[in-house]
Design a protein around this motif. Structure first.
Motif, PDB file in Angstrom:
ATOM      1  N   GLY A  35       0.812  -1.204   0.000  1.00 14.64           N
ATOM      2  CA  GLY A  35       0.000   0.000   0.000  1.00 14.64           C
ATOM      3  C   GLY A  35       0.847   1.257   0.000  1.00 14.64           C
ATOM      4  O   GLY A  35       2.047   1.218   0.312  1.00 14.64           O
ATOM      5  N   SER A  50      -3.831   0.639  -2.528  1.00  9.83           N
ATOM      6  CA  SER A  50      -3.326  -0.672  -2.160  1.00  9.83           C
ATOM      7  C   SER A  50      -3.439  -1.609  -3.349  1.00  9.83           C
ATOM      8  O   SER A  50      -4.239  -1.375  -4.269  1.00  9.83           O
ATOM      9  N   GLY A 104      -4.910  -6.678   0.722  1.00 12.87           N
ATOM     10  CA  GLY A 104      -4.636  -5.272   0.946  1.00 12.87           C
ATOM     11  C   GLY A 104      -5.734  -4.606   1.747  1.00 12.87           C
ATOM     12  O   GLY A 104      -6.847  -5.111   1.842  1.00 12.87           O
TER      13      GLY A 104
END
Length: 124
Positions: A35, A50, A104
Motif C-alpha cells: 500500500g 493498495s 490489501g
C-alpha cells in the motif's frame, strides 16, 4: 527483517506527474499486499492506494481515484505509484507499506512494514 525504500519524490508543478517506486531489500514480501499512504504536516496519515499480492485487486482513496495508479513487479520486489494531474493538496510525505494479508487494506494498522517516506511537493 527486510526494508522498504521509497524513491521518486520531488517538486513538480500542478498538473504534472511523478512516479514513485518502493523497493524491498533484505527479504521478499511474498504473499504480501502493498500500500501507499501519505501524510501532510498537521494531518493524519491518509490511505492512498493498495494492491493485492497478485496485482489483481487495487483500491484507491477517494481523493486520488482516476489520477493515481498503483502497480507492482514481484520479480523486482518493487511497487509503483504513478501520479498524474497532481494538485497542491497532494503535497505530503508518501510512504509505502507491506500488509501480510493477501488482498490489501485501507487501514494503516494492517501494515506490518513501512518505508521511511519520500517527499512530494506540488507547486501551484
Amino acid at each position: 527483517q527486510g526494508q522498504l525504500a521509497e524513491s521518486g519524490g520531488g517538486l513538480v508543478q500542478a498538473g504534472g506527474s511523478l512516479r514513485l517506486s518502493c523497493a524491498a531489500s533484505g527479504r521478499t514480501f511474498t504473499g504480501y499486499a502493498m500500500g501507499w499512504f501519505r501524510q501532510a504536516p498537521g494531518n493524519e496519515r491518509e490511505f492512498v492506494a493498495s494492491i493485492s499480492w497478485s496485482g489483481g485487486r487495487t483500491n484507491y482513496g477517494d481523493s486520488v481515484k482516476g489520477r493515481f495508479t498503483i502497480s507492482r513487479d514481484n520479480a523486482k520486489n518493487t511497487v509503483y505509484l504513478q501520479m498524474n494531474s497532481l494538485k497542491p493538496e497532494d503535497t505530503a510525505v508518501y510512504y509505502c507499506a507491506a500488509d501480510p494479508g493477501f488482498w490489501g487494506s485501507s487501514r494503516a494498522s494492517s501494515y506490518a512494514h513501512w518505508g521511511q517516506g519520500t517527499q512530494v511537493t506540488v507547486s501551484s
